[in-house]
Design an enzyme around this catalytic site. Structure first.
Site, mmCIF file in Angstrom:
data_model
loop_
_atom_site.group_PDB
_atom_site.id
_atom_site.type_symbol
_atom_site.label_atom_id
_atom_site.label_comp_id
_atom_site.label_asym_id
_atom_site.label_seq_id
_atom_site.Cartn_x
_atom_site.Cartn_y
_atom_site.Cartn_z
ATOM 1 N N ARG A 1 0.844 -1.199 0.000
ATOM 2 C CA ARG A 1 0.000 0.000 0.000
ATOM 3 C C ARG A 1 0.882 1.253 0.000
ATOM 4 O O ARG A 1 0.602 2.229 -0.699
ATOM 5 C CB ARG A 1 -0.908 -0.007 1.235
ATOM 6 C CG ARG A 1 -2.043 -1.013 1.129
ATOM 7 C CD ARG A 1 -3.066 -0.803 2.237
ATOM 8 N NE ARG A 1 -2.641 -1.341 3.510
ATOM 9 C CZ ARG A 1 -3.130 -2.448 4.057
ATOM 10 N NH1 ARG A 1 -4.070 -3.143 3.443
ATOM 11 N NH2 ARG A 1 -2.705 -2.871 5.220
ATOM 12 N N PHE B 1 -11.622 -4.378 -5.132
ATOM 13 C CA PHE B 1 -11.599 -5.175 -3.901
ATOM 14 C C PHE B 1 -10.951 -4.317 -2.802
ATOM 15 O O PHE B 1 -9.980 -4.692 -2.173
ATOM 16 C CB PHE B 1 -10.807 -6.484 -4.082
ATOM 17 C CG PHE B 1 -11.222 -7.297 -5.278
ATOM 18 C CD1 PHE B 1 -12.332 -8.131 -5.206
ATOM 19 C CD2 PHE B 1 -10.512 -7.222 -6.473
ATOM 20 C CE1 PHE B 1 -12.721 -8.890 -6.315
ATOM 21 C CE2 PHE B 1 -10.896 -7.971 -7.580
ATOM 22 C CZ PHE B 1 -11.991 -8.811 -7.503
ATOM 23 N N ASP C 1 -15.984 -2.445 -3.949
ATOM 24 C CA ASP C 1 -16.028 -3.659 -3.132
ATOM 25 C C ASP C 1 -17.468 -4.139 -3.071
ATOM 26 O O ASP C 1 -18.405 -3.336 -3.167
ATOM 27 C CB ASP C 1 -15.492 -3.396 -1.711
ATOM 28 C CG ASP C 1 -15.042 -4.687 -1.024
ATOM 29 O OD1 ASP C 1 -13.824 -4.972 -1.022
ATOM 30 O OD2 ASP C 1 -15.904 -5.432 -0.501
ATOM 31 N N ASP D 1 -6.835 -6.554 -5.895
ATOM 32 C CA ASP D 1 -6.420 -7.336 -4.714
ATOM 33 C C ASP D 1 -7.592 -8.218 -4.280
ATOM 34 O O ASP D 1 -8.213 -7.983 -3.241
ATOM 35 C CB ASP D 1 -6.005 -6.381 -3.588
ATOM 36 C CG ASP D 1 -5.499 -7.134 -2.364
ATOM 37 O OD1 ASP D 1 -5.061 -8.295 -2.511
ATOM 38 O OD2 ASP D 1 -5.544 -6.561 -1.251
ATOM 39 N N CYS E 1 -3.662 -13.875 -3.236
ATOM 40 C CA CYS E 1 -3.360 -14.350 -1.881
ATOM 41 C C CYS E 1 -3.751 -15.824 -1.754
ATOM 42 O O CYS E 1 -4.013 -16.317 -0.671
ATOM 43 C CB CYS E 1 -4.050 -13.499 -0.824
ATOM 44 S SG CYS E 1 -5.834 -13.492 -0.983
HETATM 45 N N1 SAH Z 1 -7.060 -4.519 -0.623
HETATM 46 C C1 SAH Z 1 -7.712 -4.651 0.646
HETATM 47 C C2 SAH Z 1 -8.009 -6.080 0.999
HETATM 48 C C3 SAH Z 1 -8.877 -6.809 0.003
HETATM 49 S S1 SAH Z 1 -9.644 -8.218 0.654
HETATM 50 C C4 SAH Z 1 -6.887 -3.954 1.707
HETATM 51 O O1 SAH Z 1 -5.784 -3.497 1.411
HETATM 52 O O2 SAH Z 1 -7.341 -3.866 2.850
HETATM 53 C C5 SAH Z 1 -10.736 -8.696 -0.588
HETATM 54 C C6 SAH Z 1 -12.006 -7.868 -0.697
HETATM 55 O O3 SAH Z 1 -12.725 -8.332 -1.826
HETATM 56 C C7 SAH Z 1 -12.971 -7.944 0.453
HETATM 57 O O4 SAH Z 1 -13.213 -6.671 0.949
HETATM 58 C C8 SAH Z 1 -14.286 -8.522 -0.147
HETATM 59 O O5 SAH Z 1 -15.456 -7.898 0.360
HETATM 60 C C9 SAH Z 1 -14.116 -8.163 -1.581
HETATM 61 N N2 SAH Z 1 -14.786 -9.010 -2.563
HETATM 62 C C10 SAH Z 1 -14.831 -10.356 -2.617
HETATM 63 N N3 SAH Z 1 -15.423 -10.768 -3.761
HETATM 64 C C11 SAH Z 1 -15.775 -9.639 -4.433
HETATM 65 C C12 SAH Z 1 -16.388 -9.390 -5.698
HETATM 66 N N4 SAH Z 1 -16.761 -10.378 -6.498
HETATM 67 N N5 SAH Z 1 -16.559 -8.116 -6.077
HETATM 68 C C13 SAH Z 1 -16.191 -7.098 -5.274
HETATM 69 N N6 SAH Z 1 -15.576 -7.274 -4.090
HETATM 70 C C14 SAH Z 1 -15.383 -8.522 -3.675
#
Ligand code: SAH
Length: 443
Positions: free
Chosen positions: A259, A275, A297, A347, A387
Site C-alpha cells: 500500500r 476489492f 467492493d 487485490d 493471496c
Molecule cells: N485490498 C484490501 C483487501 C482486500 S480483501 C486492503 O488493502 O485492505 C478482498 C475484498 O474483496 C474484500 O473486501 C471482499 O469484500 C471483496 N470481494 C470479494 N469478492 C468480491 C467481488 N466479487 N466483487 C467485489 N468485491 C469482492
C-alpha cells in the site's frame, strides 16, 4: 460468544489430559484407570502400543527437509489411542525419531510439527520461548515508528502451526486453525497477556479452514475487554478495524508495504482500486496526491468503514468515489463506458485456498487482469495480487502474461511484491508465501 476466565498461566486448556504428550509412556499406555485413556479402553488392542505416528517407508523425506506437515497419505499407522490435539512422536518406518507433532485425527494434515528435537518438552515453556522469539523478531523490524499494528505470530513460519496473532494497537486478535494449537489456546493466551499486556485478546477462530480440521467456530473475547472502537495506525494513516465481524482478523496487515508503494506512485493519477475492503490502497493513493480514486467492493459494511477512515484521516474529498458492486461486472461496465485509468489495483480474495482450486482460480485471475489491462491508459500501472496458497508465484506470473497477451498489451514487471516482513516465510515451508503481487507498466 465464548468468554473464558483467566487461568494461571501454567494451567493448560484441558487440565491433565490437555497437554499430554506421549514421551516414554510404553508401560502406562495400557492403564485404563487413567481418565485420559478411557478411549484406550475401547481400543485396548491399539492402546497397548506406545502412542505415536509411524510413517510409510520413504515418506520421512519431507520431514527431513523440515517441512512441518504430515499428510494422511504418508502415515502407515497411528499407534495407541490418541485424540486430536495430542502431542505425538513421529517416527520413520525404521523407527527413527523425526519430530514431535500435534495429532489431528480428522484432518488431511494428520499432524503438524512442534519440534524436531527429541529432548524437547512441548509444554508452557516451549510456547513461551516460541512466542518470545516471534515477538523479538517483530520488534527488530522497527515498525512501531509510524504504525501500531503488525502480525506478531505467523503460524508455521514462526514455528507455531495453526496460530495467527495480529496486533491492532493494544488489542490482539488470535486465530487458531489447528487441533494442536486449539489444545494450548489458554496457555498461549496467558503468555500473550503476560508478554504483551494488551487491553484485550480477541479470538477470531471462525475461518473456513477450521471445519477441515474438525474444529468448531469460535468468535469472542478471550482476555480483557474489547474497546468500543478498535483502530490501527499504519504509516501514520488511521484505519478502523472491525475485529468482531470484519474479514480475517479485521484488517489486511500483509499489504502494508505494498500500500505504501502505491502511495508513492499515485501522484496526479486516476486510480481504480478493486476489492478495496476498508479503503487501504485508496487512502494511500489519496494521501499520495492521486487526481481521483474510484474504489469498488462487494461489501457494504467494508465500504462504510472505508468512508469513516477517509474522514478520520482528513481525506474526505471529492477525489474519492466508492462503488458497492461485484468487481467482475463493474470492470465490464467501466470498459463498456469507455473509461480508463492510470493506476489500477486488483487485490481479490483468495480464489484458490489449495492447489485443487487452481484451475478455476486461474480463470478468475485471468478475467479480472485482462479487463484491468484493457482499462489502463498507455504507460499505466497495474498492481495485481493473489493471496491464494494454491497459486504459485510462477503460475500467477504466467496467468498475468496470458491476460496481457489476450488484452493485446505489452507490459513490463517493475516490482515483484510479497507480504510485509511481519509475515515471514519459513524456508522449509514455501506454503507460507501465500501473497504475491506484480506491478506492471503497460507500454
Ligand atoms: N485490498 C484490501 C483487501 C482486500 S480483501 C486492503 O488493502 O485492505 C478482498 C475484498 O474483496 C474484500 O473486501 C471482499 O469484500 C471483496 N470481494 C470479494 N469478492 C468480491 C467481488 N466479487 N466483487 C467485489 N468485491 C469482492
Amino acid at each position: 460468544m465464548t468468554l473464558q476466565k483467566t487461568k494461571s498461566r501454567s494451567t493448560p486448556h484441558r487440565p491433565s489430559p490437555g497437554n499430554r504428550d506421549f514421551r516414554n509412556r510404553t508401560k502406562r499406555s495400557a492403564q485404563t484407570t487413567d481418565s485420559q485413556n478411557t478411549r484406550g479402553a475401547a481400543h485396548a488392542g491399539e492402546a497397548t502400543a506406545q502412542p505415536g505416528i509411524i510413517l510409510k517407508a520413504g515418506r520421512e523425506k519431507s520431514l527431513l527437509r523440515r517441512h512441518p506437515w504430515i499428510f494422511s497419505g504418508a502415515v502407515e499407522r497411528v499407534d495407541g489411542a490418541p485424540i486430536s490435539g495430542d502431542t505425538l512422536p513421529v517416527r520413520s518406518a525404521q523407527g527413527e525419531f523425526l519430530a514431535w507433532a500435534a495429532y489431528n485425527a480428522g484432518s488431511q494434515i494428520t499432524a503438524r510439527v512442534w519440534s524436531w528435537r527429541e529432548e524437547e518438552n512441548i509444554d508452557a515453556e516451549f510456547f513461551r520461548n516460541k512466542i518470545s522469539s516471534a515477538l523479538a523478531a517483530r520488534s527488530e523490524l522497527n515498525l512501531s515508528r509510524n504504525s501500531n499494528g503488525m502480525r506478531l505470530i505467523h503460524a508455521e513460519s514462526d514455528g507455531l502451526p495453526g496460530l495467527i496473532v495480529d496486533q491492532y494497537g493494544d488489542v490482539l486478535v488470535m486465530q487458531i486453525g489447528s487441533a494442536g494449537t486449539e489444545r494450548w489456546r489458554d496457555t498461549i493466551a496467558d503468555i500473550l497477556q503476560e508478554l504483551c499486556k494488551p487491553a484485550c485478546i480477541y479470538e477470531r477462530s471462525d475461518s473456513d479452514s477450521r471445519a477441515l480440521e474438525g474444529l468448531e467456530l469460535r468468535n469472542g473475547v478471550l482476555r480483557g475487554t474489547l474497546p468500543d472502537t478498535v483502530e490501527v495506525i499504519e504509516n501514520s494513516l488511521r484505519f478502523k478495524v472491525d475485529v468482531v465481524s470484519g474479514q480475517k482478523t479485521g484488517f489486511y496487515l500483509d499489504q502494508r508495504d505494498n500500500r505504501a508503494l502505491t502511495g508513492t506512485l499515485a501522484r496526479d493519477k486516476d486510480v481504480l482500486n478493486c476489492f478495496c475492503y476498508t479503503g487501504g490502497f485508496s487512502l494511500y493513493a489519496l494521501r499520495g496526491g492521486a487526481k481521483s480514486v474510484l474504489s469498488i467492493d462487494a461489501s457494504g459494511d467494508a465500504l462504510r468503514i472505508a468512508a469513516e477512515n477517509l474522514t478520520s484521516n482528513g481525506l474526505d474529498t471529492p477525489r474519492a468515489e466508492w462503488l458497492e458492486a461485484d468487481v467482475f461486472q463493474a470492470l465490464r461496465k467501466l470498459r463498456d463506458q469507455g473509461l480508463s485509468f492510470d493506476l489500477i489495483i486488483l487485490d481479490p480474495p483468495k480464489f484458490a485456498p489449495t492447489a485443487a482450486f487452481a484451475e478455476k482460480a486461474a480463470r478468475g485471475y485471468k478475467d479480472i487482469n485482462l479487463l484491468g489491462f484493457k482499462l489502463l491508459r498507455p504507460g499505466g500501472l497495474l498492481f495485481t495480487y493473489s493471496c491464494s496458497g494454491g497459486i504459485s508465484e510462477d503460475l500467477f506470473q504466467k496467468i498475468i502474461a496470458g491476460a496481457a497477451l489476450d488484452a493485446g498489451v505489452d507490459a513490463q514487471i517493475i516490482h515483484h511484491l510479497h507480504a510485509s516482513a511481519d509475515h515471514p516465510v519459513l524456508l522449509s515451508f514455501p506454503e507460507g508465501a501465500y501473497l504475491k503481487g506484480l506491478v506492471l507498466r503497460v507500454a
